[in-house]
Design an enzyme around this catalytic site. Structure first.
Site, PDB file in Angstrom:
ATOM      1  N   ASP A  32       0.881  -1.166   0.000  1.00 24.91           N
ATOM      2  CA  ASP A  32       0.000   0.000   0.000  1.00 24.91           C
ATOM      3  C   ASP A  32       0.917   1.215   0.000  1.00 24.91           C
ATOM      4  O   ASP A  32       2.145   1.062  -0.022  1.00 24.91           O
ATOM      5  CB  ASP A  32      -0.926   0.002   1.243  1.00 24.91           C
ATOM      6  CG  ASP A  32      -2.265   0.699   0.921  1.00 24.91           C
ATOM      7  OD1 ASP A  32      -2.218   1.816   0.374  1.00 24.91           O
ATOM      8  OD2 ASP A  32      -3.330   0.112   1.181  1.00 24.91           O
ATOM      9  N   ASN A 110     -19.275  -3.481  -8.555  1.00 30.21           N
ATOM     10  CA  ASN A 110     -20.647  -3.406  -9.102  1.00 30.21           C
ATOM     11  C   ASN A 110     -20.858  -2.080  -9.832  1.00 30.21           C
ATOM     12  O   ASN A 110     -21.735  -1.985 -10.683  1.00 30.21           O
ATOM     13  CB  ASN A 110     -21.656  -3.619  -7.978  1.00 30.21           C
ATOM     14  CG  ASN A 110     -21.738  -2.459  -6.998  1.00 30.21           C
ATOM     15  OD1 ASN A 110     -22.532  -1.552  -7.159  1.00 30.21           O
ATOM     16  ND2 ASN A 110     -20.899  -2.472  -5.960  1.00 30.21           N
ATOM     17  N   TYR A 134     -15.242   6.413 -10.987  1.00 28.99           N
ATOM     18  CA  TYR A 134     -14.744   5.213 -10.302  1.00 28.99           C
ATOM     19  C   TYR A 134     -15.185   3.946 -11.048  1.00 28.99           C
ATOM     20  O   TYR A 134     -14.377   3.049 -11.315  1.00 28.99           O
ATOM     21  CB  TYR A 134     -15.283   5.227  -8.865  1.00 28.99           C
ATOM     22  CG  TYR A 134     -15.155   3.941  -8.115  1.00 28.99           C
ATOM     23  CD1 TYR A 134     -13.914   3.465  -7.702  1.00 28.99           C
ATOM     24  CD2 TYR A 134     -16.291   3.187  -7.794  1.00 28.99           C
ATOM     25  CE1 TYR A 134     -13.813   2.274  -7.004  1.00 28.99           C
ATOM     26  CE2 TYR A 134     -16.194   2.004  -7.100  1.00 28.99           C
ATOM     27  CZ  TYR A 134     -14.958   1.553  -6.710  1.00 28.99           C
ATOM     28  OH  TYR A 134     -14.847   0.363  -6.023  1.00 28.99           O
TER      29      TYR A 134
HETATM   30  C1  15L Z   1     -17.802  -0.078  -3.998  1.00 32.77           C
HETATM   31  O1  15L Z   1     -17.278  -0.381  -5.063  1.00 32.77           O
HETATM   32  C2  15L Z   1     -17.082   0.697  -2.969  1.00 32.77           C
HETATM   33  O2  15L Z   1     -15.696   0.410  -2.960  1.00 32.77           O
HETATM   34  C3  15L Z   1     -17.680   0.512  -1.595  1.00 32.77           C
HETATM   35  O3  15L Z   1     -17.153   1.513  -0.759  1.00 32.77           O
HETATM   36  C4  15L Z   1     -19.203   0.570  -1.612  1.00 32.77           C
HETATM   37  O4  15L Z   1     -19.628   1.848  -2.007  1.00 32.77           O
HETATM   38  C5  15L Z   1     -19.718  -0.466  -2.579  1.00 32.77           C
HETATM   39  O5  15L Z   1     -19.138  -0.316  -3.845  1.00 32.77           O
HETATM   40  C6  15L Z   1     -21.239  -0.439  -2.721  1.00 32.77           C
HETATM   41  O6  15L Z   1     -21.744  -0.329  -3.839  1.00 32.77           O
HETATM   42  O7  15L Z   1     -21.922  -0.575  -1.706  1.00 32.77           O
END
Ligand code: 15L
Length: 273
Positions: A32, A110, A134
């Site tokens: 990290d 997702n 993102y």
């Molecule tokens: C994600 O991809 C995020 O990293 C996480 O923090 C949540 O926001 C999650 O999705 C989600 O959709 O609940």
């Protein structure tokens, strides 16, 4: 014994995997930007800024398989997403190729497909529909994995993670929840399943209210143990205190879809699957 690199080891998912992976992969290397505050003497750690390929090459040297969680894990400014998730993922895959890494598990999300309605069940063959910068970076990571798999023969598993944790957090998460040990099962498929070249699966547990057809994961041997339905009564009662959000509640990506939303919602609601 394979040497496995876990990037993003300092994050929330990383913290859970640091506890669960060592019995399975004793030769685990964590990476990290900086070492987790609670790093123990038995843990190996290499600091690496993902946007700096020289640092990434050092982390990847001598590694057999990578679990790539590293990067920015929610929506953020373009520069942040570009450096951490897009340039960072490229550097990781490229350094892995040079180092002769055999397997990469890519933590997709997702949010690569967040703009599908909750009324539609989607498999992993649907077009991507990112709901955020993102989400775009996660779709990019999946494309990158396909490139490195088919061009260079690195076996890649992309896991579109729903929401990881000990329990689902709200009604949306009843559909997308992924329990920690179920994630480990998926990771093992990515690192160990014989003949795996390129696969995309959904990172969810055995969720009755799922919006995803995860049959490909099951064909690869995934047998989720946890069931979000066990928490449903409690979660649905608590949901009554959460303010409705017309756009966020309609799409799978939730608030990621609603943030900055400026499209014709009625038109989108009428789109045929
Ligand atoms: C994600 O991809 C995020 O990293 C996480 O923090 C949540 O926001 C999650 O999705 C989600 O959709 O609940």
């Amino acid at each position: 014994m394979p040497r496995i690199l876990l990037t993003g080891a300092g994050g929330g998912i990383g913290a859970r995997l640091r506890k669960l992976l060592p019995p399975i992969y004793p030769d685990l290397v964590l990476s990290d930007l900086k070492a987790p505050a609670d790093l123990t003497p038995s843990e190996k750690f290499v600091a690496a800024e993902l946007s700096d390929i020289a640092q990434v090459k050092k982390a990847v040297a001598g590694i057999d398989g990578v679990i790539h969680l590293g990067g920015f894990s929610v929506e953020g400014p373009w520069d942040t997403i570009l450096n951490a998730n897009i340039i960072g993922a490229y550097n990781l895959f490229e350094a892995a190729r040079e180092a002769g890494v055999k397997r990469i598990v890519f933590a997709s999300s997702n949010h690569a497909v967040g703009f599908y309605p909750r009324s539609q069940t989607i498999d992993t063959q649907v077009q991507v529909r990112p709901d955020s910068r993102y989400g775009v970076s996660k779709a990019f990571g999946e494309a990158l994995a396909a490139f490195y798999a088919f061009k260079f023969g690195i076996g890649c598993l992309c896991i579109r993670i729903g929401n990881l944790g000990e329990r689902p957090l709200d009604e949306r998460r009843l559909s997308i929840w992924l329990e920690n040990s179920d994630l480990v099962s998926l990771i093992r498929i990515g690192l160990e399943r014989e003949g795996l070249l390129y696969e995309v699966v959904y990172g969810m547990s055995d969720n009755k209210r799922a919006w995803w057809d995860n049959s490909r994961a099951r064909e690869l041997g995934y047998l989720p143990k946890a069931r979000s339905e066990d928490f449903a009564a409690e979660i649905l009662a608590a949901q009554k205190n959460i303010k409705p959000d017309p756009v966020g509640d309609f799409f799978q990506g939730g608030t990621f879809c609603a943030d900055e939303f400026a499209n014709d919602f009625d038109m989108l609601k009428k789109l045929k699957p």
